[in-house]
Scaffold this motif. Sequence first.
Motif, PDB file in Angstrom:
ATOM      1  N   ALA A  87       0.831  -1.206   0.000  1.00 43.76           N
ATOM      2  CA  ALA A  87       0.000   0.000   0.000  1.00 43.76           C
ATOM      3  C   ALA A  87       0.863   1.252   0.000  1.00 43.76           C
ATOM      4  O   ALA A  87       0.340   2.362   0.027  1.00 43.76           O
ATOM      5  CB  ALA A  87      -0.910  -0.008   1.227  1.00 43.76           C
ATOM      6  N   TYR A  88       2.186   1.049   0.002  1.00 48.96           N
ATOM      7  CA  TYR A  88       3.111   2.183   0.081  1.00 48.96           C
ATOM      8  C   TYR A  88       4.004   2.221  -1.148  1.00 48.96           C
ATOM      9  O   TYR A  88       4.463   1.192  -1.623  1.00 48.96           O
ATOM     10  CB  TYR A  88       4.013   2.059   1.319  1.00 48.96           C
ATOM     11  CG  TYR A  88       3.225   2.113   2.603  1.00 48.96           C
ATOM     12  CD1 TYR A  88       3.038   3.311   3.271  1.00 48.96           C
ATOM     13  CD2 TYR A  88       2.653   0.959   3.131  1.00 48.96           C
ATOM     14  CE1 TYR A  88       2.300   3.365   4.443  1.00 48.96           C
ATOM     15  CE2 TYR A  88       1.918   1.003   4.301  1.00 48.96           C
ATOM     16  CZ  TYR A  88       1.741   2.212   4.953  1.00 48.96           C
ATOM     17  OH  TYR A  88       1.011   2.260   6.104  1.00 48.96           O
ATOM     18  N   SER A  89       4.255   3.428  -1.593  1.00 46.15           N
ATOM     19  CA  SER A  89       5.206   3.605  -2.674  1.00 46.15           C
ATOM     20  C   SER A  89       6.630   3.599  -2.112  1.00 46.15           C
ATOM     21  O   SER A  89       7.578   3.179  -2.773  1.00 46.15           O
ATOM     22  CB  SER A  89       4.842   4.911  -3.377  1.00 46.15           C
ATOM     23  OG  SER A  89       5.941   5.619  -3.738  1.00 46.15           O
ATOM     24  N   TRP A  90       6.779   4.027  -0.852  1.00 48.76           N
ATOM     25  CA  TRP A  90       8.095   4.082  -0.190  1.00 48.76           C
ATOM     26  C   TRP A  90       8.583   2.662   0.083  1.00 48.76           C
ATOM     27  O   TRP A  90       7.907   1.869   0.724  1.00 48.76           O
ATOM     28  CB  TRP A  90       7.981   4.852   1.134  1.00 48.76           C
ATOM     29  CG  TRP A  90       9.260   4.978   1.878  1.00 48.76           C
ATOM     30  CD1 TRP A  90      10.451   5.447   1.406  1.00 48.76           C
ATOM     31  CD2 TRP A  90       9.485   4.620   3.258  1.00 48.76           C
ATOM     32  NE1 TRP A  90      11.394   5.424   2.413  1.00 48.76           N
ATOM     33  CE2 TRP A  90      10.840   4.917   3.551  1.00 48.76           C
ATOM     34  CE3 TRP A  90       8.683   4.095   4.274  1.00 48.76           C
ATOM     35  CZ2 TRP A  90      11.396   4.710   4.808  1.00 48.76           C
ATOM     36  CZ3 TRP A  90       9.235   3.879   5.525  1.00 48.76           C
ATOM     37  CH2 TRP A  90      10.581   4.185   5.783  1.00 48.76           C
TER      38      TRP A  90
END
Lengths: 321, 314
Positions: B306-309
């Motif tokens: 759910a994170y781009s990082w």
Amino acid sequence: MSVTYIDAIHQAQLELLRERDDVFLYGQDIGAFGGAFKATKGLQEEFPERVLDSPISEDAMVGMAIGAAISGMRPIVEMQFADFSSIAFNQIVNHAGTHFYRTGVPVPLTVRLPCGGTPGSGPFHSQMVETLYGHYPGLLVMTPATVSDAYHFLKESVSLDDPVIFCEHKFLYRWLKTAAIDPEGLPLGVARITRPGKHATVVTYSAMVHEAVRAADRLSEEGWEIEVVDLRSIKPLDLDTVIASVARTGRLLALGEAFPWGGVTAEVVSRVVAEGFHLLDAPPMRLNAKDTPIPYHPDLWASHRPTPESITQSLRQLLNL
Amino acid sequence: MILSRTLESKLSSLYKAGKIVGGVYLGTGQEAFSASLGCSLKQDRDIFAPLIRDQAGRTAFGEPLIEATQTYLGSALGPMKGRDGNIHRGRPAERRLAMISHLGASVSVVAGMLVARRIKGELDGVVGATSVGDGATSTGAFHEGMNLAAVERLPMVVLVADNQFAYSTPRSRQFACKSLVDRAKGYGVAGTEVDATDLLACLETVLAAVEAARRGEGPQIVVGKLLRLCGHGEHDDGSYVPDKVRSSDLGRDCLERGIEQVVSLGLAGAQEIEQWREEAASEVQAAVAQAQTEPRPDPYRDNWRAYSWEGMEP
């Protein structure tokens, strides 16, 4: 000269506006007035197009920032008080938090939440809300306890592509000072050993780090060495540092200013028990605020949240004293 | 409109045959209103945040048919990759937003996309638009978003399809004003009302609103008066709609009326319209067939991120 916690937040925003054309600030009374806590004082004068007063519309403020963020901007939304972000909850958790997973398009949005208690602020201007946002996927939740962390985290929030919930503690705004901001910040995702020790570990974050250090100071007079771990961000949560500390001390107190049901302290205890049960010499403990709304009167308020006295008491229990 | 009706009728059959999991939400009876918006927007620059009854508007704004069938049939190759379904689809990078279920939430997001363009000096000639129903106007999000757009005086068009029922709740239990267009005055924005069963009236009114916004006249609310000619979703037979309402002018089918209008103006003949229907049927058939042959999402291959990082462990 010294730099306060609020100075660091102001400085970070000023530098971000100067360094990046894609940054803008949006919030209630943040323009000519400079914000309820003066975190944006003077910024509109220098950047009239990029420091914008909003109507009292928390949901639309965050919705607007989401739209701007997916259009190439890096908005920073100031909630006047973290408590009011409940109105924006839907946009934060259902819109910003789901967007990258659903569409592949990230939402580089920062929401600043002035949180935590100060005397006399009462039930609706004192709350800790990090647990709510930590619960939902897609959001990073920062909880800085130091002046330098407040500065570096805010700058890093803006450079990250994911939505960041930036929980800044109001009690620290003017009370917490440092001679100068550290030029190098610790990376996101790494907890800090604020005070080393060997007899018990207190895992905490935000303003409670300072209360834990006070309690540790008291116990040190009796020869007990208490390790204080500052999580710095609750999502990501650096379990490795926590487990390593518990491996050294064998005892864990998870401490937080939030309400006691669920939350960060429960998460820390459950993870330590699941992954480091064999390291524990005593049942892990939790200490939180009381399970009532936050009272107005300073005398009630001071007993609602953990204090150096109640933390010391919990640690004595943990150490079987 | 023909393409949209044909697609939706196919989607309904697929749902009833158990081929679509989840819900199917149609825009039957709302095509003229929705398509008028899609046609009035410029595909190369404008912004469109559709709601659940906007298949016609989506198609008119350039959404490829395959994106609808991929999302409904759960293809891993579609815009949502099986991570979201049915009408919750879009390509935000192409200014087609993927709605969330919470009504009114798109109003402020479109406003923010316009504010971003204004800060960057790229707002000239751009219009942002979104659609809602009568029910969504009761939400705080709608009110906050409209008010914000009005304060910023953004080039924005908000279509309100007053289709008489929000799910099963009649408008008498939804709001107390005589017409939703009265709200425009309160926000300090332009408001118009149109018989949304009348294609030509819709085209004229919606285009005028879009062009007014483009000229810098601020947000525009257009209220379309019509009746939803289907259930809320295909699980709902709409039996709560009284016969009196069904047989009233509101219950006229905008597609049938639209065809009559087109024929009487001499823009197309019966034969040509029959040809459009056949073309629509084969386009829909091809889009369904393609989506059905595409792979389903694989839970062992989804990265569950759910994170781009990358520092955030899955």
